[in-house]
Design a protein around this motif. Structure first.
Motif, mmCIF file in Angstrom:
data_model
loop_
_atom_site.group_PDB
_atom_site.id
_atom_site.type_symbol
_atom_site.label_atom_id
_atom_site.label_comp_id
_atom_site.label_asym_id
_atom_site.label_seq_id
_atom_site.Cartn_x
_atom_site.Cartn_y
_atom_site.Cartn_z
ATOM 1 N N GLN A 53 0.827 -1.204 0.000
ATOM 2 C CA GLN A 53 0.000 0.000 0.000
ATOM 3 C C GLN A 53 0.868 1.263 0.000
ATOM 4 O O GLN A 53 1.780 1.397 0.821
ATOM 5 C CB GLN A 53 -0.902 0.005 1.225
ATOM 6 C CG GLN A 53 -1.913 1.138 1.253
ATOM 7 C CD GLN A 53 -2.866 1.029 2.420
ATOM 8 O OE1 GLN A 53 -2.475 0.689 3.530
ATOM 9 N NE2 GLN A 53 -4.141 1.303 2.182
ATOM 10 N N GLN A 80 -12.766 11.754 -3.853
ATOM 11 C CA GLN A 80 -14.050 11.211 -3.413
ATOM 12 C C GLN A 80 -14.697 12.188 -2.440
ATOM 13 O O GLN A 80 -14.126 12.501 -1.389
ATOM 14 C CB GLN A 80 -13.859 9.845 -2.740
ATOM 15 C CG GLN A 80 -15.172 9.175 -2.342
ATOM 16 C CD GLN A 80 -14.954 7.805 -1.722
ATOM 17 O OE1 GLN A 80 -13.960 7.572 -1.039
ATOM 18 N NE2 GLN A 80 -15.890 6.881 -1.939
ATOM 19 N N PRO A 139 -15.636 7.627 -5.974
ATOM 20 C CA PRO A 139 -14.378 8.287 -6.368
ATOM 21 C C PRO A 139 -14.444 8.732 -7.827
ATOM 22 O O PRO A 139 -15.020 8.037 -8.666
ATOM 23 C CB PRO A 139 -13.325 7.196 -6.180
ATOM 24 C CG PRO A 139 -13.936 6.202 -5.253
ATOM 25 C CD PRO A 139 -15.400 6.235 -5.537
ATOM 26 N N PHE A 198 -7.293 10.128 -3.114
ATOM 27 C CA PHE A 198 -6.614 8.835 -3.066
ATOM 28 C C PHE A 198 -5.614 8.729 -4.208
ATOM 29 O O PHE A 198 -5.922 9.099 -5.352
ATOM 30 C CB PHE A 198 -7.613 7.683 -3.229
ATOM 31 C CG PHE A 198 -8.567 7.517 -2.081
ATOM 32 C CD1 PHE A 198 -9.851 8.034 -2.144
ATOM 33 C CD2 PHE A 198 -8.182 6.828 -0.942
ATOM 34 C CE1 PHE A 198 -10.736 7.873 -1.091
ATOM 35 C CE2 PHE A 198 -9.069 6.667 0.116
ATOM 36 C CZ PHE A 198 -10.346 7.199 0.037
ATOM 37 N N PHE A 243 -4.476 1.221 -3.564
ATOM 38 C CA PHE A 243 -4.794 2.576 -3.155
ATOM 39 C C PHE A 243 -4.232 2.893 -1.773
ATOM 40 O O PHE A 243 -4.189 2.032 -0.883
ATOM 41 C CB PHE A 243 -6.312 2.797 -3.138
ATOM 42 C CG PHE A 243 -6.912 2.928 -4.511
ATOM 43 C CD1 PHE A 243 -7.362 1.811 -5.192
ATOM 44 C CD2 PHE A 243 -7.012 4.165 -5.111
ATOM 45 C CE1 PHE A 243 -7.912 1.930 -6.465
ATOM 46 C CE2 PHE A 243 -7.562 4.302 -6.384
ATOM 47 C CZ PHE A 243 -8.011 3.179 -7.050
ATOM 48 N N GLY A 244 -3.833 4.172 -1.594
ATOM 49 C CA GLY A 244 -3.453 4.649 -0.289
ATOM 50 C C GLY A 244 -4.679 4.869 0.579
ATOM 51 O O GLY A 244 -5.813 4.703 0.125
ATOM 52 N N LYS A 245 -4.450 5.257 1.824
ATOM 53 C CA LYS A 245 -5.552 5.437 2.771
ATOM 54 C C LYS A 245 -6.293 6.753 2.571
ATOM 55 O O LYS A 245 -7.340 6.974 3.176
ATOM 56 C CB LYS A 245 -5.039 5.339 4.211
ATOM 57 C CG LYS A 245 -4.562 3.947 4.580
ATOM 58 C CD LYS A 245 -4.185 3.847 6.053
ATOM 59 C CE LYS A 245 -3.808 2.400 6.384
ATOM 60 N NZ LYS A 245 -3.446 2.241 7.811
ATOM 61 N N GLY A 246 -5.735 7.616 1.754
ATOM 62 C CA GLY A 246 -6.438 8.855 1.434
ATOM 63 C C GLY A 246 -5.973 10.044 2.240
ATOM 64 O O GLY A 246 -5.427 9.906 3.347
ATOM 65 N N ARG A 293 -7.655 13.649 3.530
ATOM 66 C CA ARG A 293 -8.899 14.410 3.624
ATOM 67 C C ARG A 293 -8.583 15.892 3.538
ATOM 68 O O ARG A 293 -7.867 16.430 4.386
ATOM 69 C CB ARG A 293 -9.622 14.096 4.930
ATOM 70 C CG ARG A 293 -10.944 14.845 5.071
ATOM 71 C CD ARG A 293 -11.743 14.338 6.235
ATOM 72 N NE ARG A 293 -12.152 12.945 6.042
ATOM 73 C CZ ARG A 293 -12.954 12.289 6.866
ATOM 74 N NH1 ARG A 293 -13.436 12.886 7.929
ATOM 75 N NH2 ARG A 293 -13.259 11.041 6.630
ATOM 76 N N TYR A 329 -14.121 -3.325 -5.236
ATOM 77 C CA TYR A 329 -13.385 -2.833 -4.081
ATOM 78 C C TYR A 329 -14.315 -2.816 -2.876
ATOM 79 O O TYR A 329 -15.527 -2.702 -3.011
ATOM 80 C CB TYR A 329 -12.887 -1.392 -4.314
ATOM 81 C CG TYR A 329 -11.898 -1.229 -5.425
ATOM 82 C CD1 TYR A 329 -12.319 -0.927 -6.724
ATOM 83 C CD2 TYR A 329 -10.527 -1.363 -5.199
ATOM 84 C CE1 TYR A 329 -11.410 -0.753 -7.757
ATOM 85 C CE2 TYR A 329 -9.613 -1.196 -6.232
ATOM 86 C CZ TYR A 329 -10.070 -0.895 -7.499
ATOM 87 O OH TYR A 329 -9.161 -0.735 -8.515
ATOM 88 N N GLN A 336 -14.807 -0.643 0.772
ATOM 89 C CA GLN A 336 -14.393 0.557 1.486
ATOM 90 C C GLN A 336 -15.117 0.599 2.819
ATOM 91 O O GLN A 336 -16.331 0.834 2.876
ATOM 92 C CB GLN A 336 -14.695 1.830 0.671
ATOM 93 C CG GLN A 336 -14.144 3.091 1.316
ATOM 94 C CD GLN A 336 -14.301 4.326 0.457
ATOM 95 O OE1 GLN A 336 -15.259 4.472 -0.290
ATOM 96 N NE2 GLN A 336 -13.335 5.232 0.534
ATOM 97 N N GLY A 374 -14.579 5.443 6.533
ATOM 98 C CA GLY A 374 -13.413 6.280 6.766
ATOM 99 C C GLY A 374 -12.094 5.700 6.292
ATOM 100 O O GLY A 374 -11.035 6.243 6.585
ATOM 101 N N GLN A 375 -12.171 4.600 5.544
ATOM 102 C CA GLN A 375 -10.953 3.936 5.105
ATOM 103 C C GLN A 375 -10.753 4.070 3.592
ATOM 104 O O GLN A 375 -11.581 4.641 2.885
ATOM 105 C CB GLN A 375 -11.012 2.439 5.471
ATOM 106 C CG GLN A 375 -11.160 2.177 6.957
ATOM 107 C CD GLN A 375 -9.978 2.716 7.747
ATOM 108 O OE1 GLN A 375 -8.819 2.438 7.437
ATOM 109 N NE2 GLN A 375 -10.259 3.511 8.764
ATOM 110 N N GLY A 376 -9.652 3.533 3.124
ATOM 111 C CA GLY A 376 -9.342 3.577 1.703
ATOM 112 C C GLY A 376 -10.043 2.479 0.931
ATOM 113 O O GLY A 376 -10.933 1.797 1.439
ATOM 114 N N LEU A 377 -9.620 2.307 -0.294
ATOM 115 C CA LEU A 377 -10.227 1.329 -1.204
ATOM 116 C C LEU A 377 -9.424 0.040 -1.155
ATOM 117 O O LEU A 377 -8.242 0.025 -1.460
ATOM 118 C CB LEU A 377 -10.231 1.885 -2.635
ATOM 119 C CG LEU A 377 -10.955 3.213 -2.804
ATOM 120 C CD1 LEU A 377 -10.641 3.827 -4.151
ATOM 121 C CD2 LEU A 377 -12.445 3.026 -2.643
ATOM 122 N N LEU A 421 -17.675 -1.050 -3.875
ATOM 123 C CA LEU A 421 -17.595 -0.241 -5.085
ATOM 124 C C LEU A 421 -17.164 -1.092 -6.268
ATOM 125 O O LEU A 421 -16.284 -1.941 -6.144
ATOM 126 C CB LEU A 421 -16.583 0.889 -4.896
ATOM 127 C CG LEU A 421 -16.991 2.003 -3.925
ATOM 128 C CD1 LEU A 421 -15.773 2.788 -3.480
ATOM 129 C CD2 LEU A 421 -18.005 2.935 -4.569
#
Lengths: 110, 115
Positions: A2, A36, A42, A87, A100-103, A105, B35, B37, B40-43, B91
């Motif tokens: 990741q 997203q 997204p 992301f 994907f990374g954790k994002g 915000r 995917y 999700q 509050g987390q990623g994909l 998703l």
């Protein structure tokens, strides 16, 4: 593996700039960026390919440093509509699925 | 349709029941991805299909999860004997083909809640 995104969260006032970073421990073929908004799907922003050029348009652009296995997303003169979670998705060589990374915000306030 | 379509948009079910989630990709897109999700987390990648090739199932978390795709059209993700930890938004995305140079187009997701 990741990718790691930084910062985890950022608050901006309208008109300010921001940089979001995405780092991988593995060699990369491509980096994708998506945004997203809360409760929505997204949305694709851009792709950067190994050996390719920096992408983007006037206000949102990105770079890809292949040697450092990093990508950065640049948001200039931010608008309220830029708020959301960003992301990055990375692909190593060999046509493997995106990871994907954790994002990050991002909140833009007036 | 113009975009990726997922159904149902929301699903509430009791622990132990089976659920089926559906995805209709963009017409002409040969690659389809699922995917998960969590809040509050990623994909989290689950599985992808590319044309008639064998799917990449490397992301499926357990044998309770399975997915099928008929040709280059609709896909269903099935979760058997659901657990509370399966609660998440699922998703689906499609792209013209697999490859790092292809953008993925996402559906609005199915919000799954296990009681």
């Amino acid at each position: 593996q990741q990718p790691v995104q930084s910062p985890q969260a950022v608050i901006l006032r309208e008109g300010e700039d921001a940089v979001i970073n995405c780092s991988s421990s593995k060699a990369l073929y491509s980096v994708h960026w998506y945004r997203q908004k809360h409760g929505e799907a997204p949305v694709f922003l851009m792709i950067l390919l190994k050996g390719g050029e920096q992408k983007g348009h006037e206000k949102i652009s990105a770079s890809f440093n292949e040697k450092k296995q990093q990508s950065s997303l640049y948001l200039t003169a931010s608008q309220l509509s830029y708020s959301g979670t960003y992301f990055c998705g990375t692909e190593g060589t060999g046509n493997t699925p995106l990871v994907f990374g954790k994002g990050t915000r991002l909140s833009v306030i007036a | 349709g113009a975009g990726v379509s997922q159904s149902p948009s929301n699903k509430v079910t009791e622990k132990g029941k089976d659920v089926e989630l559906r995805c209709d990709p963009i017409s002409g897109h040969t690659a389809l991805y699922w995917y998960r999700q969590r809040l509050g987390q990623g994909l989290e990648f689950l599985i992808y299909f590319q044309g008639n090739s064998a799917p990449d199932k490397s992301g499926l978390p357990s044998d309770r999860f399975s997915a099928e795709r008929t040709g280059e059209s609709v896909s269903t993700l099935t979760i058997q004997r659901t657990q509370q930890e399966d609660s998440a938004v699922y998703l689906c995305a499609s792209s013209f083909r697999t490859g790092g140079d292809q953008p993925q187009h996402f559906g609005d997701g199915t919000r799954l809640s296990i009681l």
